[in-house]
Motif scaffolding. Structure first.
Motif, PDB file in Angstrom:
ATOM      1  N   LEU A 278       0.946  -1.314   0.128  1.00  0.00           N
ATOM      2  CA  LEU A 278      -0.007   0.076  -0.108  1.00  0.00           C
ATOM      3  C   LEU A 278       0.936   1.428   0.023  1.00  0.00           C
ATOM      4  O   LEU A 278       0.600   2.365   0.350  1.00  0.00           O
ATOM      5  N   THR A 279       2.211   1.215  -0.430  1.00  0.00           N
ATOM      6  CA  THR A 279       3.048   1.929  -0.636  1.00  0.00           C
ATOM      7  C   THR A 279       2.492   3.394  -1.399  1.00  0.00           C
ATOM      8  O   THR A 279       1.802   3.220  -2.291  1.00  0.00           O
ATOM      9  N   GLU A 280       2.561   4.657  -0.982  1.00  0.00           N
ATOM     10  CA  GLU A 280       2.214   5.859  -1.657  1.00  0.00           C
ATOM     11  C   GLU A 280       0.782   5.862  -1.833  1.00  0.00           C
ATOM     12  O   GLU A 280       0.257   6.016  -2.806  1.00  0.00           O
TER      13      GLU A 280
ATOM     14  N   ILE B 123       3.691  -6.521   4.908  1.00  0.00           N
ATOM     15  CA  ILE B 123       2.718  -5.356   4.568  1.00  0.00           C
ATOM     16  C   ILE B 123       3.713  -4.221   4.262  1.00  0.00           C
ATOM     17  O   ILE B 123       4.402  -3.920   5.047  1.00  0.00           O
ATOM     18  N   ASN B 124       3.332  -3.405   3.380  1.00  0.00           N
ATOM     19  CA  ASN B 124       4.195  -2.167   3.034  1.00  0.00           C
ATOM     20  C   ASN B 124       3.281  -0.933   3.054  1.00  0.00           C
ATOM     21  O   ASN B 124       2.298  -0.820   2.135  1.00  0.00           O
ATOM     22  N   LEU B 125       3.449  -0.019   4.045  1.00  0.00           N
ATOM     23  CA  LEU B 125       2.772   1.032   4.067  1.00  0.00           C
ATOM     24  C   LEU B 125       3.345   2.127   4.384  1.00  0.00           C
ATOM     25  O   LEU B 125       2.791   3.204   4.676  1.00  0.00           O
ATOM     26  N   SER B 126       4.573   2.003   3.396  1.00  0.00           N
ATOM     27  CA  SER B 126       5.706   3.524   3.352  1.00  0.00           C
ATOM     28  C   SER B 126       4.800   4.523   2.603  1.00  0.00           C
ATOM     29  O   SER B 126       3.925   4.168   1.928  1.00  0.00           O
ATOM     30  N   GLN B 127       5.267   5.686   2.837  1.00  0.00           N
ATOM     31  CA  GLN B 127       4.680   6.604   2.428  1.00  0.00           C
ATOM     32  C   GLN B 127       3.168   6.784   2.188  1.00  0.00           C
ATOM     33  O   GLN B 127       2.562   7.051   1.463  1.00  0.00           O
ATOM     34  N   ASN B 128       2.796   6.978   3.624  1.00  0.00           N
ATOM     35  CA  ASN B 128       1.074   7.435   3.707  1.00  0.00           C
ATOM     36  C   ASN B 128       1.300   8.216   4.931  1.00  0.00           C
ATOM     37  O   ASN B 128       1.854   8.981   5.279  1.00  0.00           O
TER      38      ASN B 128
ATOM     39  N   LEU C 271       6.152 -11.184   8.862  1.00  0.00           N
ATOM     40  CA  LEU C 271       7.469 -11.302   8.508  1.00  0.00           C
ATOM     41  C   LEU C 271       8.255  -9.945   8.321  1.00  0.00           C
ATOM     42  O   LEU C 271       9.053  -9.623   9.168  1.00  0.00           O
ATOM     43  N   ASN C 272       7.411  -9.234   7.457  1.00  0.00           N
ATOM     44  CA  ASN C 272       7.937  -7.976   7.219  1.00  0.00           C
ATOM     45  C   ASN C 272       7.082  -6.686   7.233  1.00  0.00           C
ATOM     46  O   ASN C 272       5.997  -6.830   6.701  1.00  0.00           O
ATOM     47  N   LEU C 273       7.326  -5.644   7.947  1.00  0.00           N
ATOM     48  CA  LEU C 273       6.444  -4.559   7.919  1.00  0.00           C
ATOM     49  C   LEU C 273       7.200  -3.285   7.735  1.00  0.00           C
ATOM     50  O   LEU C 273       8.339  -3.073   8.203  1.00  0.00           O
ATOM     51  N   ASN C 274       6.526  -2.358   6.661  1.00  0.00           N
ATOM     52  CA  ASN C 274       7.405  -1.157   6.268  1.00  0.00           C
ATOM     53  C   ASN C 274       6.185   0.069   6.628  1.00  0.00           C
ATOM     54  O   ASN C 274       5.264   0.016   5.871  1.00  0.00           O
ATOM     55  N   LEU C 275       6.932   0.707   7.340  1.00  0.00           N
ATOM     56  CA  LEU C 275       6.156   1.831   7.736  1.00  0.00           C
ATOM     57  C   LEU C 275       6.924   3.366   7.634  1.00  0.00           C
ATOM     58  O   LEU C 275       6.685   4.331   7.999  1.00  0.00           O
TER      59      LEU C 275
HETATM   60  C1  LIG Z   1       7.958  -1.100   0.480  1.00  0.00           C
HETATM   61  O1  LIG Z   1       8.104   0.081  -0.225  1.00  0.00           O
HETATM   62  C2  LIG Z   1       9.313   0.713  -0.396  1.00  0.00           C
HETATM   63  C3  LIG Z   1       8.922   2.152  -1.189  1.00  0.00           C
HETATM   64  O2  LIG Z   1       8.683   1.741  -2.362  1.00  0.00           O
HETATM   65  C4  LIG Z   1      10.358  -0.072  -0.847  1.00  0.00           C
HETATM   66  O3  LIG Z   1      11.368   0.794  -0.877  1.00  0.00           O
HETATM   67  C5  LIG Z   1      10.287  -1.338  -0.010  1.00  0.00           C
HETATM   68  O4  LIG Z   1      11.230  -2.207  -0.420  1.00  0.00           O
HETATM   69  C6  LIG Z   1       9.189  -2.127   0.239  1.00  0.00           C
HETATM   70  N1  LIG Z   1       9.138  -2.986   1.193  1.00  0.00           N
HETATM   71  C7  LIG Z   1       8.651  -4.039   1.063  1.00  0.00           C
HETATM   72  C8  LIG Z   1       8.902  -5.049   2.219  1.00  0.00           C
HETATM   73  O5  LIG Z   1       7.944  -4.802   0.024  1.00  0.00           O
END
Ligand SMILES: *[C@@H]1O[C@H](CO)[C@@H](O)[C@H](O)[C@H]1NC(C)=O
Ligand SMILES: *[C@@H]1O[C@H](CO)[C@@H](O)[C@H](O)[C@H]1NC(C)=O
Ligand SMILES: *[C@@H]1O[C@H](CO)[C@@H](O)[C@H](O)[C@H]1NC(C)=O
Ligand SMILES: *[C@@H]1O[C@H](CO)[C@@H](O)[C@H](O)[C@H]1NC(C)=O
Ligand SMILES: *[C@@H]1O[C@H](CO)[C@@H](O)[C@H](O)[C@H]1NC(C)=O
Ligand SMILES: *[C@@H]1O[C@H](CO)[C@@H](O)[C@H](O)[C@H]1NC(C)=O
Ligand SMILES: *[C@@H]1O[C@H](CO)[C@@H](O)[C@H](O)[C@H]1NC(C)=O
Ligand SMILES: *[C@@H]1O[C@H](CO)[C@@H](O)[C@H](O)[C@H]1NC(C)=O
Ligand SMILES: *[C@@H]1O[C@H](CO)[C@@H](O)[C@H](O)[C@H]1NC(C)=O
Ligand SMILES: *[C@@H]1O[C@H](CO)[C@@H](O)[C@H](O)[C@H]1NC(C)=O
Ligand SMILES: *[C@@H]1O[C@H](CO)[C@@H](O)[C@H](O)[C@H]1NC(C)=O
Length: 625
Positions: free
Chosen positions: A222-224, A243-248, A263-267
């Motif tokens: 769910l990035t950006e 779960i990718n929640l980066s850039q929210n 396993l992986n969480l990106n905030l």
């Molecule tokens: C999540 O998104 C960021 C930014 O686009 C990216 O750099 C990162 O690798 C992603 N992380 C995962 C776990 O998918």
């Protein structure tokens, strides 16, 4: 020999691609070690799909990064057994609806980049594509296309990628495992009930997402987006791993909602202010929370498998020591205003022991310019505890009738005193809080005769609480005038660091224990000696006894001792004095640590019956033996 021939034929066929002379120099053919053969045409050399001489069963046709614009009806007619076609990074503006009419039985993968104009997928539906497994269409205009219908008969389609296709919602597609809808126009609240396995919804306008019954979902990107909150049900989404929640726009995140399989969480790049890891998924390996506004982190004592932790670009000044850090293989604290003092020394120690962790880019906050984490000294600035310079009890007057009158003076240049209090024991009495500018007090407390009192002055200030005590006895008829006592705390105590306080306290405790013990021994020895001498003197000259004790009592006795000795003799005096309305006594102490009281000669000169008392002791001692 036969094998060699086959190899020769193979090599020959590779060197000479099945292409017309026109295209030979611009493409090459190869067989990979895994047996896959492909034709690859060099980038930016083609304007149309090349013409093939014969239909050799090649697996892949790679025409990426060219300028092909027109996919005519017969474009692939000469290579109809091809399984994978890559037309990525071209700008296709026209696709003939009959393009794939001969490829239906073979085609497994098709990748096409459009020009944002193509708004029909007729070329995919006109003839059945029974074997199509992977389809990637980039830069199409699919806003008006009914995707559910298009993919209805493609029963083998597993991976569908439709980035930048102007989609407004998530299609409900069967069989698809992996759906990439990156950079579309999906907006508002998304209700996801269809179970994809890998779902990429990056770069959309999703403000909230409801994940319901997504038991298959493994990764969610769910990035950006414009999420300001995120919630999910850990039971309904039990298989989620990434779960990718980066850039929210998340300003808080509840780790309790996460399932334990994660396993992986990106905030990264959100607006998180603090981190509460009290409930952290037990299998979580990697946690990225870079570029937020985190000031503090709370940890739990729960087991955690975390090995990667990225906390770079936050507002962290300090981090409490926690065993979680000992297991990390990667830790990033770059670009945080770390306070590299004794509180963070544990981290430096950890870095020196854990060679996997690399702190070369970390910096510590400093007044001038940030300094490298590895060269910081991790010292705590010694805390200077200001104190009241002089506390001077100048006059104490005790009146049986009126109570207690005390006068004092305080030199408190640094203005640290909040207030003071006076306490008396026993019976315990604590005065109300007295303003620091007050210098005298009259406590109309019922002071008893013939009793030992501890008079304490308690100075309360913002750094500590100082207590100065004196022992005095209301058993004297002496009227004394002002008597100066200057109380000064040991200079060494003035500057105390955190560590020293504990040590001092410890030493003090041990010291007082030893002191008490020695005093006890001394008392015993003293009594024994007294008795022996007394015996001796009784034998020699009974008249000299009194003068001996008088002489001895000129010494400074600790008040506890003198009290036990003098008490019996003072009964008489006190009973005499009950009719006198006022009994004054004073403190004659000059040293804080040793509380002494002078026993004046004339007190003893008037005493009688000493011998009786010592006889009693003598008897009691004999009794013990
Ligand atoms: C999540 O998104 C960021 C930014 O686009 C990216 O750099 C990162 O690798 C992603 N992380 C995962 C776990 O998918
Ligand atoms: C694509 O090629 C076909 C056949 O060569 C031609 O009829 C058609 O006009 C071309 N379309 C475009 C958009 O160039
Ligand atoms: C397509 O172009 C982008 C950007 O120029 C590049 O990153 C990508 O690798 C290209 N794709 C292929 C298959 O070459
Ligand atoms: C995409 O198609 C829709 C309707 O078919 C149209 O309104 C829109 O302008 C198109 N977008 C572009 C970029 O051409
Ligand atoms: C799907 O296949 C059925 C028959 O197999 C056919 O009737 C139907 O038109 C097809 N639908 C599409 C969208 O191609
Ligand atoms: C989710 O699953 C439960 C039980 O499996 C079912 O009762 C419920 O209707 C499902 N919800 C949706 C939106 O499919
Ligand atoms: C999520 O999307 C970002 C941005 O496109 C990409 O870099 C990242 O690899 C994706 N992660 C996953 C797990 O799909
Ligand atoms: C976090 O989520 C858990 C489980 O859904 C819930 O019990 C708890 O109240 C939530 N905490 C906050 C602060 O919202
Ligand atoms: C640590 O990181 C720096 C910069 O990223 C790199 O130059 C250095 O080699 C790394 N050191 C170790 C021991 O990995
Ligand atoms: C203590 O107080 C008395 C009376 O106020 C004063 O005469 C004396 O100078 C003081 N001593 C000190 C050291 O301040
Ligand atoms: C003593 O201090 C109090 C406040 O702390 C103030 O109200 C009072 O006026 C002061 N008295 C004198 C004599 O300075």
């Amino acid at each position: 020999m036969f094998l060699f021939l086959i190899l020769f034929i193979l090599l020959n066929s590779i060197n000479s691609c099945p292409l017309t002379d026109n295209y030979l120099s611009r493409c090459h053919c190869e067989i990979l070690t895994n047996g896959e053969s492909y034709i690859k045409c060099h980038e930016k050399t083609l304007n149309e799909v090349p013409i093939f001489k014969r239909s050799f069963p090649y697996d892949r046709l790679i025409l990426a990064n060219n300028n092909i614009k027109n996919l005519t009806r017969s474009a692939f007619d000469t290579i109809k057994t091809i399984r994978r076609i890559n037309l990525e990074n071209n700008s296709i503006s026209f696709i003939d609806n009959d393009l794939l009419r001969l490829l239906g039985n073979y085609l497994e993968e098709l990748v096409i980049t459009g020009d944002n104009i193509i708004n029909s997928l007729e070329f995919l539906t006109r003839y059945p594509l029974k074997n199509l497994r992977i389809l990637k269409l980039h830069r199409f205009n699919l806003s008006e296309v009914n995707l559910e219908n298009v993919f209805l008969n493609m029963t083998k389609l597993e991976i569908l990628s439709l980035p930048s296709c102007q989609l407004k919602q998530i299609p409900n597609l069967k069989n698809i495992h992996q759906l990439n809808l990156e950079n579309n126009q999906i907006s508002n609240t998304v209700h996801l009930s269809r179970s994809y396995v890998h779902l990429n919804l990056a770069k959309n306008f999703i403000s909230s997402i409801i994940l319901e019954n997504n038991t298959q979902l493994i990764s969610l990107n769910l990035t950006e987006n414009i999420l300001s909150q995120f919630s999910m049900d850990s039971i309904e989404n039990e298989n989620l791993q990434d779960i990718n929640l980066s850039q929210n726009y998340l300003s808080s995140f509840n780790f309790s909602i996460l399932n334990d399989q994660l396993l992986n969480l990106n905030l990264n790049s959100n607006h998180l202010l603090s981190l509460n890891l009290i409930v952290i998924p037990t299998n979580l390996l990697s946690l990225s929370i870079s570029n937020n506004l985190i000031k503090q982190i709370k940890f739990s004592n729960r087991y955690s498998s975390l090995v990667n932790l990225d906390l770079s670009s936050n507002q962290l000044k300090s981090i409490e020591k926690h065993f979680l850090f000992e297991k990390l293989n990667y830790l990033n604290l770059e670009n945080n205003p770390l306070d590299c003092n004794c509180q963070l020394e544990w981290l430096k120690t950890l870095i020196l022991h854990q060679t996997k962790l690399n702190a070369t880019t970390w910096t510590c906050r400093s007044n001038v310019s940030p300094i490298s984490f590895l060269s910081a000294d991790f010292q705590c600035a010694s805390v200077s505890i200001p104190r009241v310079q002089t506390f001077n009890i100048s006059y104490v007057k005790i009146s049986i009738q009126y109570g207690l009158y005390i006068q004092w003076s305080i030199i408190d240049d640094k203005n640290i005193l909040d207030y003071l209090q006076i306490s008396i024991s026993e019976p315990f009495y604590l005065s109300p809080k007295i303003s620091p500018n007050q210098t005298e007090i009259f406590l109309s407390n019922q002071i008893k005769l013939n009793q030992q009192y501890h008079l304490c002055l308690i100075l309360l200030h913002k750094y500590a609480r100082d207590k100065y005590c004196r022992v005095f006895q209301t058993d004297k008829l002496i009227i004394l005038t002002s008597n100066e006592i200057i109380l000064e705390r040991n200079e060494q105590n003035a500057i105390q660091t955190k560590d020293h306080i504990d040590i001092n306290l410890f030493i003090m405790l041990i010291g007082s224990c030893i002191g008490g013990f020695i005093t006890f021994i001394l008392i015993l020895t003293c009594f024994y000696l007294c008795i022996q001498i007394h015996k001796y003197k009784l034998k020699k000259n009974k008249d000299k006894t009194i003068s001996y004790y008088t002489k001895n009592s000129n010494l400074h006795y600790p008040i506890y001792h003198t009290h036990s000795i003098t008490c019996p003799y003072h009964h008489e005096n006190l009973s005499n004095s009950t009719d006198t309305s006022q009994i004054d006594t004073s403190l004659s102490t000059t040293n804080l640590k040793h509380i002494y009281q002078t026993i004046d000669n004339h007190d003893y000169s008037s005493l009688t019956g000493e011998s009786q008392v010592f006889d009693l002791w003598n008897q009691s001692l004999k009794h013990k033996r």
